[in-house]
Write an enzyme that holds these catalytic residues in place. Structure first.
Site, PDB file in Angstrom:
ATOM      1  N   GLU A  61       1.095  -1.160   0.251  1.00  0.00           N
ATOM      2  CA  GLU A  61       0.264  -0.002  -0.118  1.00  0.00           C
ATOM      3  C   GLU A  61       0.928   1.218   0.039  1.00  0.00           C
ATOM      4  O   GLU A  61       1.782   1.281   0.848  1.00  0.00           O
ATOM      5  CB  GLU A  61      -1.002  -0.045   1.298  1.00  0.00           C
ATOM      6  CG  GLU A  61      -1.957   0.864   1.074  1.00  0.00           C
ATOM      7  CD  GLU A  61      -2.796   0.769   2.606  1.00  0.00           C
ATOM      8  OE1 GLU A  61      -2.744  -0.061   3.158  1.00  0.00           O
ATOM      9  OE2 GLU A  61      -3.577   2.013   2.599  1.00  0.00           O
ATOM     10  N   ARG A  87       5.074 -12.953   9.600  1.00  0.00           N
ATOM     11  CA  ARG A  87       5.943 -11.630   9.153  1.00  0.00           C
ATOM     12  C   ARG A  87       7.370 -11.683   9.987  1.00  0.00           C
ATOM     13  O   ARG A  87       7.676 -12.491  10.970  1.00  0.00           O
ATOM     14  CB  ARG A  87       5.204 -10.366   9.553  1.00  0.00           C
ATOM     15  CG  ARG A  87       4.739 -10.305  11.049  1.00  0.00           C
ATOM     16  CD  ARG A  87       4.211  -8.922  11.391  1.00  0.00           C
ATOM     17  NE  ARG A  87       3.191  -8.535  10.419  1.00  0.00           N
ATOM     18  CZ  ARG A  87       2.920  -7.477   9.493  1.00  0.00           C
ATOM     19  NH1 ARG A  87       4.159  -6.587   9.661  1.00  0.00           N
ATOM     20  NH2 ARG A  87       2.052  -7.098   8.694  1.00  0.00           N
ATOM     21  N   LYS A  95       4.962   0.798   9.996  1.00  0.00           N
ATOM     22  CA  LYS A  95       4.864   1.843   9.011  1.00  0.00           C
ATOM     23  C   LYS A  95       4.574   3.030   9.545  1.00  0.00           C
ATOM     24  O   LYS A  95       4.876   4.107   9.561  1.00  0.00           O
ATOM     25  CB  LYS A  95       4.095   1.495   7.743  1.00  0.00           C
ATOM     26  CG  LYS A  95       4.901   0.911   6.714  1.00  0.00           C
ATOM     27  CD  LYS A  95       4.117   1.230   5.175  1.00  0.00           C
ATOM     28  CE  LYS A  95       3.258   0.034   4.821  1.00  0.00           C
ATOM     29  NZ  LYS A  95       2.441   0.195   3.594  1.00  0.00           N
TER      30      LYS A  95
END
Ligand code: ATP
Ligand code: MG
Length: 571
Positions: free
Chosen positions: A46, A271, A281
């Site tokens: 994204e 992850r 982020k």
């Protein structure tokens, strides 16, 4: 998540043996012909921030699996939330993926390319009686949704007729309603144990411009709807994502089955979490916005551009991604593994040089400074093709303050009164005298050298215990250098105690500015050049703050290999 993983998961590096479960799935699929031997993956960021080392794991996995199987990997921007997205992020992501060594040919897509198709699909759901326009406020939606232990309640708008829903949805699209006043929701099951299935929103009203579609739309599809439909449109075979999407898979299945659309196989993996490293982020953006770091590319940031500026190589990062492996189990990787990978890579590639961080002057009493003395130094003992260079010797040199002790303990093998050491590539010297200022601080050492030890070899078989680095006081250059430490003092940042904030764990000593005394040739280095400063670590010329003949060095990593030590202890 308390267990720290310091041992690489894929010990077997034998060719053709799948060393993680995703390789295995793909190889099984190729054998069974499930996708007609097609392997088509995608990396779907994204564009709401810069990529970090966690994304690098996903990039290496998606592009890597495609490459290993003669397949394709798309770069797709999942850009369904225009309020937080920016073209700056799109460009940085392209640059970072390319820098890591991957290529998407002409297959760069945006989920926004599919907005028309997504809208069509949404209308199709409405026409099938599988979606409805809801007017509950976001607070009410939350209340109606229930919880993990309590089932949800149907929205009062759930039983609208198809005609009414179609009319309202079209008017949403036409811009008749304000933000937040209505949503289009899938009609699934408010009593499902999986909260994602409790009539999730498909479209929301947002009167904002989009970086790709401008003002064409004032309704935007939700991430979950966008993501699975985009994978379907691109005919992805293996839709690889992180574990938190496991619970979303039934919803993706529902959408694609109801729409009778092409259906990729989703595969979830754990992850990457790294010790002492912030991987969110949103929080990295906060560090930038608050000025805690100098930008996304601050060399202390775990972003790809930060690592690049620090001096990391794409090869080291790819090697890291391979070493840590892929699994379904959440774990925490020791930051030492990443540091090990850059050391291994640069050991073979970076030329050596000498520099002194914390200088102590040494005056060599019996040295005649009128001779022009040039010594030969090996540029890289690991790569003899790198050749040799000349370094000037002189009567006054600098050594590291740490390399001298006035009253040394038994095991101190460097310089001390009456002791002899080897100066790297130069001579044996022995310490005769210590000069101090009025406060008793040592300001210089008086030494003698042995001319017969030129080049650093013993003239008569006598042994010296230590070899230390040095620079000529007359010829060396003072160069601005930054020494880095972890940005955080807490090992596991995914687990912050109640009442604390991650910023409470910022390391006040994450950066130390020093002026080093360096071999003159280090002054001519170009941005991005890397060296091993003997005994001090690997350094890289900063790409932003350096100018012609005025380099600024960043320490990439020290030489001490703490991870290798941990490994040895474990064995
Ligand atoms: P956001 O909260 O903004 O969604 P994100 O880190 O998930 O943050 P995306 O842009 O959605 O960011 O990530 C792109 C891809 O990278 C996704 O497929 C995601 O699963 C993967 N990814 C993100 N973080 C990690 C990580 N720490 N380890 C491995 N893969 C990751
Ligand atoms: Mg995400």
């Amino acid at each position: 998540m308390s267990e720290i993983n310091s041992s690489p998961e894929n010990k077997s590096s034998e060719k053709n043996i799948p060393s993680h479960f995703i390789r295995q799935i793909i190889s099984d699929d190729n054998l069974s012909g499930k996708w007609e031997k097609r392997v088509h993956t995608r990396f779907p960021p994204e564009p709401n921030g810069y990529l970090h080392i966690g994304h690098a794991k996903s990039i290496c996995l998606n592009f890597g699996m495609a490459a290993e199987n003669n397949g394709l990997c798309n770069l797709r921007f999942d850009d369904s939330n225009p309020a937080k997205e920016d073209i700056e992020y799109v460009e940085s992501i392209e640059e970072d993926v390319r820098w890591l060594g991957f290529d998407w040919d002409n297959r760069m897509y945006y989920a926004s390319d599919y907005f028309d198709q997504l809208y069509e699909y949404a209308e199709q759901l409405v026409r099938m009686g599988k979606a409805y326009v809801c007017e509950l406020s976001s607070e009410e939606v939350r209340k109606y949704r229930g919880s993990l232990t309590q089932s949800g309640i149907n929205s009062p708008y759930r039983c609208r007729t198809i005609e009414e829903n179609l009319d309202l949805f079209r008017r949403m699209k036409a811009g008749e309603f304000p933000d937040g006043s209505k949503t289009l929701r899938a009609k699934i099951d408010m009593t499902s144990p999986n909260i994602n299935m409790r009539d999730p929103a498909i479209y929301r009203i947002k009167h904002v411009s989009h970086h790709q579609t401008g003002d064409k739309w004032c309704i935007y599809p939700m991430y979950d709807f966008t993501h699975c439909v985009s994978d379907s449109i691109e005919r992805i075979t293996h839709s690889i994502c992180t574990l938190e999407f496991e619970d979303h898979r039934p919803l993706y299945d529902w959408f694609l089955d109801e729409l009778n659309a092409y259906h990729p196989q989703q595969i979830e993996f754990a992850r990457l979490n790294l010790t002492y490293t912030m991987m969110s982020k949103r929080k990295l953006l906060e560090l930038v916005n608050l000025g805690i770091v100098s930008g996304w590319d601050d060399p202390r940031m775990p972003t790809i551009c930060g690592l690049r500026r620090r001096g990391y190589t794409p090869e080291a990062i790819r090697q890291f991604a391979e070493m840590i492996g892929v699994s379904k189990k959440e774990s925490m990787v020791d930051i030492g593994v990443l540091e090990y990978c850059i050391r291994e890579d640069l050991n073979k590639r970076a030329n050596r040089a000498m520099a002194v961080i914390n200088p102590l002057k040494v005056i060599i009493e019996n040295y005649d400074d009128s001779i022009d003395d040039e010594l030969d130094a090996t540029n890289n003992p690991e790569n003899l093709e790198a050749g040799t260079r000349k370094i000037k010797f002189s009567k006054e040199i600098y050594i590291e303050r740490d390399d001298f002790m006035e009253n040394p303990p038994k095991k101190f093998y460097r310089l001390a009164p009456g002791r002899e050491v080897r100066l790297r590539y130069a001579y044996f010297i022995s310490c005769k005298d210590v000069i101090k200022d009025e406060n008793g601080e040592i300001t210089a050492l008086i030494c003698n050298y042995d001319p017969a030890s030129r080049g650093g070899s013993s003239p008569d078989g006598r042994k010296v215990q230590g070899t230390i680095h040095w620079v000529s006081a007359t010829h060396s250059e003072k160069i601005e250098t930054r020494l880095y430490n972890q940005l955080f003092t807490k090992e596991d940042l995914s687990n912050i105690e109640e009442g604390k904030d991650y910023k409470d764990y910022l390391n006040p000593e994450s950066m130390q500015l020093v002026n080093i005394y360096a071999e003159p040739m280090l002054k001519n280095a170009k941005a991005g050049d890397r060296f091993q400063f003997e005994r001090l670590g690997y350094f890289c010329v900063d790409s932003k703050d350096s100018s012609e003949n005025k380099p600024v060095y960043n320490r990439i990593v020290g030489l001490r290999d703490s991870w290798a030590k941990i490994q040895r202890k474990a064995e």
